[in-house]
Design an enzyme around this catalytic site. Sequence first.
Site, PDB file in Angstrom:
ATOM      1  N   LEU A  55       0.817  -1.196   0.000  1.00 25.08           N
ATOM      2  CA  LEU A  55       0.000   0.000   0.000  1.00 25.08           C
ATOM      3  C   LEU A  55       0.863   1.262   0.000  1.00 25.08           C
ATOM      4  CD1 LEU A  55      -3.270   0.831   1.389  1.00 25.08           C
ATOM      5  CD2 LEU A  55      -1.434   2.204   2.334  1.00 25.08           C
ATOM      6  N   HIS A  56       0.514   2.193  -0.867  1.00 26.39           N
ATOM      7  CA  HIS A  56       1.202   3.483  -0.907  1.00 26.39           C
ATOM      8  C   HIS A  56       0.252   4.523  -1.463  1.00 26.39           C
ATOM      9  CE1 HIS A  56       1.981   1.493  -4.749  1.00 26.39           C
ATOM     10  NE2 HIS A  56       2.094   2.686  -5.305  1.00 26.39           N
ATOM     11  N   VAL A  57       0.487   5.752  -1.083  1.00 26.56           N
ATOM     12  CA  VAL A  57      -0.341   6.870  -1.503  1.00 26.56           C
ATOM     13  C   VAL A  57       0.540   7.855  -2.252  1.00 26.56           C
ATOM     14  CG1 VAL A  57      -1.842   8.744  -0.726  1.00 26.56           C
ATOM     15  CG2 VAL A  57      -1.828   6.567   0.519  1.00 26.56           C
TER      16      VAL A  57
END
Length: 154
Positions: free
Chosen positions: A104-106
């Site tokens: 997960l990354h933004v």
Amino acid sequence: MSTEHHAPDCVFCEVAAGAGPARVVTGTADTLTFLPLEPVHPGHVLVMPRRHVADIWDLDEATAAAVGTAVLRAAHAVRAVHRPEGLNVIQSSGAVATQSVFHLHVHVVPRYTGDRMPRLWPEPAPTDADRLDDSVRRLRAALDVPRDPSLQHE
């Protein structure tokens, strides 16, 4: 939250462990903010949890809060340093949604008139009111949210 949970062969777990290539901007015990290897333009950063979380469905609320706080801090820093006209905050889960690294990354992406980022939303299309109403009913049930008459627009 533990920072000890890493997945084998995960490039972002390697970054979190200090073993992968990254231009790190900042970090906390739970998150890391760094530049992608190929940013859209200066100011584009990624925010991720240090422990391995595959996607949004694997994310617990405490980690989500830590990531959210780090995203907000990054957005303010990008604004202060790069003075964008706008900003996109993008999190993609699943290959069909263009997730290419399954940690997960933004993305926090400063935006400027005429930049090379594509349009993110399609043109409006007709909608079926019955399908939308059904979706609202089913989502309310899934969230176990009592119906609030003040939110009713039907």
